[in-house]
Design a protein around this motif. Structure first.
Motif, PDB file in Angstrom:
ATOM      1  N   ALA A 212      33.838  44.793  40.156  1.00  9.48           N
ATOM      2  CA  ALA A 212      34.226  44.736  38.735  1.00  9.48           C
ATOM      3  C   ALA A 212      35.667  45.210  38.568  1.00  9.48           C
ATOM      4  O   ALA A 212      36.431  44.649  37.756  1.00  9.48           O
ATOM      5  CB  ALA A 212      33.268  45.591  37.901  1.00  9.48           C
ATOM      6  N   ASN A 213      36.069  46.225  39.323  1.00 11.22           N
ATOM      7  CA  ASN A 213      37.462  46.689  39.260  1.00 11.22           C
ATOM      8  C   ASN A 213      38.428  45.602  39.730  1.00 11.22           C
ATOM      9  O   ASN A 213      39.497  45.410  39.155  1.00 11.22           O
ATOM     10  CB  ASN A 213      37.652  47.943  40.118  1.00 11.22           C
ATOM     11  CG  ASN A 213      36.998  49.164  39.492  1.00 11.22           C
ATOM     12  OD1 ASN A 213      36.595  49.129  38.331  1.00 11.22           O
ATOM     13  ND2 ASN A 213      36.883  50.232  40.250  1.00 11.22           N
ATOM     14  N   VAL A 214      38.037  44.908  40.787  1.00  9.00           N
ATOM     15  CA  VAL A 214      38.891  43.814  41.276  1.00  9.00           C
ATOM     16  C   VAL A 214      38.966  42.715  40.214  1.00  9.00           C
ATOM     17  O   VAL A 214      40.043  42.164  39.950  1.00  9.00           O
ATOM     18  CB  VAL A 214      38.368  43.256  42.625  1.00  9.00           C
ATOM     19  CG1 VAL A 214      39.083  41.967  43.013  1.00  9.00           C
ATOM     20  CG2 VAL A 214      38.526  44.299  43.727  1.00  9.00           C
ATOM     21  N   ASP A 215      37.829  42.411  39.600  1.00  9.85           N
ATOM     22  CA  ASP A 215      37.827  41.376  38.548  1.00  9.85           C
ATOM     23  C   ASP A 215      38.781  41.757  37.427  1.00  9.85           C
ATOM     24  O   ASP A 215      39.558  40.931  36.943  1.00  9.85           O
ATOM     25  CB  ASP A 215      36.415  41.185  37.975  1.00  9.85           C
ATOM     26  CG  ASP A 215      35.483  40.510  38.970  1.00  9.85           C
ATOM     27  OD1 ASP A 215      35.996  39.891  39.925  1.00  9.85           O
ATOM     28  OD2 ASP A 215      34.257  40.622  38.805  1.00  9.85           O
ATOM     29  N   GLU A 216      38.722  43.039  37.038  1.00 14.26           N
ATOM     30  CA  GLU A 216      39.604  43.478  35.959  1.00 14.26           C
ATOM     31  C   GLU A 216      41.068  43.352  36.392  1.00 14.26           C
ATOM     32  O   GLU A 216      41.912  42.862  35.644  1.00 14.26           O
ATOM     33  CB  GLU A 216      39.275  44.928  35.577  1.00 14.26           C
ATOM     34  CG  GLU A 216      39.955  45.355  34.295  1.00 14.26           C
ATOM     35  CD  GLU A 216      39.702  46.822  33.953  1.00 14.26           C
ATOM     36  OE1 GLU A 216      38.609  47.341  34.275  1.00 14.26           O
ATOM     37  OE2 GLU A 216      40.618  47.437  33.375  1.00 14.26           O
ATOM     38  N   ALA A 217      41.340  43.780  37.627  1.00 13.41           N
ATOM     39  CA  ALA A 217      42.719  43.680  38.137  1.00 13.41           C
ATOM     40  C   ALA A 217      43.170  42.223  38.173  1.00 13.41           C
ATOM     41  O   ALA A 217      44.313  41.893  37.827  1.00 13.41           O
ATOM     42  CB  ALA A 217      42.807  44.307  39.527  1.00 13.41           C
ATOM     43  N   CYS A 218      42.264  41.351  38.575  1.00 11.87           N
ATOM     44  CA  CYS A 218      42.642  39.942  38.768  1.00 11.87           C
ATOM     45  C   CYS A 218      43.005  39.235  37.458  1.00 11.87           C
ATOM     46  O   CYS A 218      43.660  38.192  37.492  1.00 11.87           O
ATOM     47  CB  CYS A 218      41.532  39.188  39.503  1.00 11.87           C
ATOM     48  SG  CYS A 218      41.571  39.486  41.278  1.00 11.87           S
ATOM     49  N   THR A 219      42.597  39.805  36.335  1.00 12.47           N
ATOM     50  CA  THR A 219      43.028  39.183  35.073  1.00 12.47           C
ATOM     51  C   THR A 219      44.554  39.244  34.959  1.00 12.47           C
ATOM     52  O   THR A 219      45.157  38.490  34.232  1.00 12.47           O
ATOM     53  CB  THR A 219      42.402  39.880  33.842  1.00 12.47           C
ATOM     54  OG1 THR A 219      42.787  41.255  33.863  1.00 12.47           O
ATOM     55  CG2 THR A 219      40.885  39.762  33.843  1.00 12.47           C
ATOM     56  N   ARG A 220      45.157  40.187  35.703  1.00  7.87           N
ATOM     57  CA  ARG A 220      46.622  40.301  35.705  1.00  7.87           C
ATOM     58  C   ARG A 220      47.231  39.867  37.030  1.00  7.87           C
ATOM     59  O   ARG A 220      48.397  40.146  37.312  1.00  7.87           O
ATOM     60  CB  ARG A 220      47.023  41.750  35.402  1.00  7.87           C
ATOM     61  CG  ARG A 220      46.851  42.109  33.929  1.00  7.87           C
ATOM     62  CD  ARG A 220      47.134  43.573  33.694  1.00  7.87           C
ATOM     63  NE  ARG A 220      45.979  44.398  34.029  1.00  7.87           N
ATOM     64  CZ  ARG A 220      46.034  45.706  34.290  1.00  7.87           C
ATOM     65  NH1 ARG A 220      47.193  46.322  34.274  1.00  7.87           N
ATOM     66  NH2 ARG A 220      44.942  46.391  34.572  1.00  7.87           N
ATOM     67  N   LEU A 221      46.428  39.198  37.849  1.00  6.88           N
ATOM     68  CA  LEU A 221      46.917  38.786  39.176  1.00  6.88           C
ATOM     69  C   LEU A 221      46.653  37.297  39.403  1.00  6.88           C
ATOM     70  O   LEU A 221      45.795  36.927  40.216  1.00  6.88           O
ATOM     71  CB  LEU A 221      46.215  39.614  40.266  1.00  6.88           C
ATOM     72  CG  LEU A 221      46.489  41.117  40.274  1.00  6.88           C
ATOM     73  CD1 LEU A 221      45.530  41.832  41.230  1.00  6.88           C
ATOM     74  CD2 LEU A 221      47.932  41.401  40.664  1.00  6.88           C
ATOM     75  N   PRO A 222      47.396  36.439  38.708  1.00  5.08           N
ATOM     76  CA  PRO A 222      47.109  35.009  38.827  1.00  5.08           C
ATOM     77  C   PRO A 222      47.341  34.451  40.231  1.00  5.08           C
ATOM     78  O   PRO A 222      46.807  33.395  40.578  1.00  5.08           O
ATOM     79  CB  PRO A 222      48.087  34.380  37.817  1.00  5.08           C
ATOM     80  CG  PRO A 222      49.146  35.406  37.596  1.00  5.08           C
ATOM     81  CD  PRO A 222      48.506  36.729  37.797  1.00  5.08           C
TER      82      PRO A 222
END
Ligand code: PRX
Length: 659
Positions: A212-222
């Motif tokens: 879930a943390n990676v998912d959240e980070a990935c919203t800013r990591l296109p």
């Protein structure tokens, strides 16, 4: 050895290497101080000869032409050589006929009724690493591409690290306790397009939501193309249809065969981010040949590792830190002594977790941090006493200065007064031990990390680079290059030079204050920059301040270290609130800010004390006077010069304000 040499209250108690150690260890690599001195002198007298000989003990796909090219601050070691760190850790053991020896022992959480234990032989490790490496290749990872790894302490974390090394893809491991923001910063800085993670990690019976943390980070990591997800907890996670891949599907489908890439000695092996005094974390760059040689060599000497003698080595660090990189994986596997990893926490399901592990696996080498030792002391002697710790031969400590009281407790209660303690001083930047006792040679003194490792020309100097006399505090420097020295800060040459090479011309400045005593032993006195060492981990005061200021209530924040019983140094924050929040100063907002920092950076950055203030003490030029705040936070009367303080009433107000 004799506890008896001097009275317990003196600082100059000296502990000679024990007979128990000498007789039980089999081979003592450095048997006495004469041998130490001769070898240290030899290593500094002709570093190329010394390190050339050491490096010949490793596998090279192409021999080097020159051992060292030194153009301060740039070192190139084993120039022209080609090798592979994964090969030297894994394949080499299989090829030498040791494929069935145990490489990694792992204990998982949950641990009741019995802990889950896995043992991986070198052959199994070779197969798993090869499959994982093939999975990375299938995702388009090429030699030189940085792969980010954000996992719990499971064997697959070590496998992932080695898989990257196998194909020449530098890894960037992010400690699983860090928050999504930390992932974003590091992935962006490294321009990493692949992340390896787990659905979650177990800690004290709870699941840390890594995916879930990676998912959240990935919203800013296109730019992130793929996330490889290991199923560990079985908890529900969201899988992005094109981006995310399950480890068991993707890795499981790969062939066992993946040759090790022959990479240049100076090919980057990994980036590891560490806090600096200002700005964002620094991506410390380590390269292949020198790092591999130095970590394996120092692991062998510092812990006196001997293969096939029933040794079992247990380092309690997380692989997210340099200690895990160097002294769980890269330094250990080439020495063919099983390395034990554990998942979870030292006090779950009970405070005897480590001692249960030591007993169960007949651990011979135990390596931990002073902060942990202080916790063990607090939890009480009953926990270690419930277990058979007689297998222990060498105890290690790392991360911060160890207070003599904790050293003595470790020595007596864990080591039964017969295990040498190696207090290993080093840094993310140094890659491996720079100052440490050698267990068969060095008489130890509680609180001192003693003497430099072979090849390390450590000294205490002033800012002109002049060596200082005994018992005079100064800067800890290293005057000659060594194989595992950092090669830079990723993408920031100016900061590399500024941080390590500008304070004293031509010397590596570690950032620690230190002194040598009459016998030449080193005593580390603490950081000289705005870095605080919390539980053996470095945090920049700036990072915590930025996190505080990102909260809508806060307009200004100053963070300093303060003494803390368990952590060594705790975090004290002085906070100025915005006009709309002036009436909110109170316990609920303190808690909210603590949680906010934990959420922004990770739990290790949660301030221990928050004090609200309408003004911060500043110089006339507007710089926050941290020295004064440090005194206030630690309850000390300030002896500091306050002549440049802009508003004297600030000090009085800060002292008055209650916590
Ligand atoms: O201040 C020193 C302290 O930890 C710093 C390095 O932190 P880091 O890069 O996070 O690496 C920690 C694990 C190697 C050093 O600059 N430090 C580390 N070990 C010791 C120590 N201080 C005193 N004694 C030690 N044994």
């Amino acid at each position: 050895m004799s506890d008896a040499i001097t009275s317990v209250l003196q600082e100059n108690r000296v502990f000679e290497p024990s007979e128990h150690f000498r007789t039980s260890i089999g081979t003592v690599h450095v048997p006495n101080m004469d041998a130490y001195r001769a070898e240290h002198a030899r290593s500094l007298g002709d570093p190329s000869k010394y390190w050339g000989e050491v490096a010949r003990g490793f596998h090279w796909m192409h021999p080097w032409q020159r051992v060292l090219e030194w153009n301060a601050p740039d070192a190139r070691w084993f120039v022209g050589g080609q090798t592979n760190a994964c090969f030297n850790c894994v394949d080499r053991q299989v090829e030498a006929g040791f494929g069935d020896d145990v490489a990694i022992i792992w204990e998982g959480e949950p641990c009741s009724p019995e802990p889950e234990v896995r043992r991986l032989t070198y052959r199994e490790l070779q197969r798993e690493v090869s499959r994982t490496a093939n999975a990375l290749l299938s995702m388009g990872v090429k030699c030189g591409d940085v792969v980010t790894i954000y996992m719990g302490m499971v064997p697959e974390l070590a496998i992932a690290v080695l898989a990257c090394a196998r194909i020449g893809a530098p890894h960037s491991v992010i400690f699983g306790g860090f928050a999504p923001n930390a992932i974003v910063d590091r992935v962006l800085d490294a321009q990493s397009k692949v992340i390896i993670t787990c659905d979650g990690a177990w800690r004290r019976g709870q699941v840390v939501p890594l995916k879930a943390n990676v998912d959240e980070a990935c919203t800013r990591l296109p730019e992130v193309r793929h996330v490889l997800v290991l199923r560990r907890t079985g908890r529900e996670v969201t899988m992005h249809p094109t981006r995310d891949l399950w480890w068991h599907e993707c890795v499981g489908a790969q062939s066992d065969d993946c040759p090790c890439a022959a990479v240049d000695s100076e090919h980057p092996l990994f980036l590891l981010y560490t806090s600096g005094s200002t700005g964002k974390p620094k991506g410390i760059v380590h390269t292949t040949g020198g790092y591999m040689v130095f970590t394996a060599h120092t692991a062998r000497l510092t812990f006196n590792l001997v293969p096939a003698r029933g040794q079992v080595y247990f380092c309690t660090a997380d692989l997210g830190w340099i200690t895990g990189h160097s002294y769980i994986v890269y330094g250990l596997l080439p020495n063919r002594v099983p390395t034990l990893m554990y998942e979870g926490a030292p006090n779950f399901p009970a405070e005897d977790r480590f001692w249960a592990i030591v007993e169960r696996h007949r651990v011979t080498h135990f390596y931990t941090a002073p902060t942990a030792i202080r916790s063990f002391m607090k939890w009480g002697d009953a926990h270690p006493q419930r277990h058979d710790l007689s297998s222990l031969l060498v105890l290690g400590t790392v991360g911060e200065p160890i207070n003599p009281e904790a050293w003595m407790w470790y020595h007596r209660t864990i080591g039964s007064s017969r295990c040498p303690i190696v207090d290993t001083m080093w840094q993310t930047e140094t890659g491996g031990h720079i100052i440490t006792p050698l267990p068969g040679a060095t008489p130890t003194v509680p609180g001192s990390c003693t003497l430099p490792m072979f090849g390390i020309d450590a000294a205490i100097v002033n800012e002109r680079g002049e060596e200082l006399p005994a018992n005079t505090g100064g800067l800890l420097v290293i005057r000659k290059p060594w194989p595992s020295m950092l090669r830079g800060i990723h993408g920031d040459r100016a900061r590399f030079i500024e941080t390590y090479w500008s304070k004293v011309p031509g010397m590596y400045v570690a950032g620690d204050g230190a002194r040598r005593d009459d016998r030449g032993y080193f005593w580390i006195m603490g950081r000289i920059d705005d870095v605080i060492n919390v539980s053996g981990h470095r945090l920049g005061t700036m990072e915590v301040e930025s996190a505080l200021v990102s909260h809508p209530a806060v307009v200004e924040a100053a963070v300093v270290g303060m003494p803390h019983e368990i952590k060594g140094t705790g975090i004290a924050a002085f906070v100025t609130l915005g006009p709309d929040f002036a009436n909110s100063a109170g316990a609920p907002l303190k808690r909210e800010l603590q949680e906010h920092v934990a959420h922004e950076i990770g739990a290790i950055a949660r301030p221990d004390m928050i004090r609200f203030t309408t003004l911060l003490p500043k110089t006339r030029s507007g710089k926050i006077m941290r020295r004064l705040l440090r005194d206030i936070a630690s309850g000390r009367e300030s002896r500091q010069d306050t002549t440049t303080l802009e508003d004297f009433s600030v000090l009085a107000k800060l002292r008055e304000s209650d916590e």
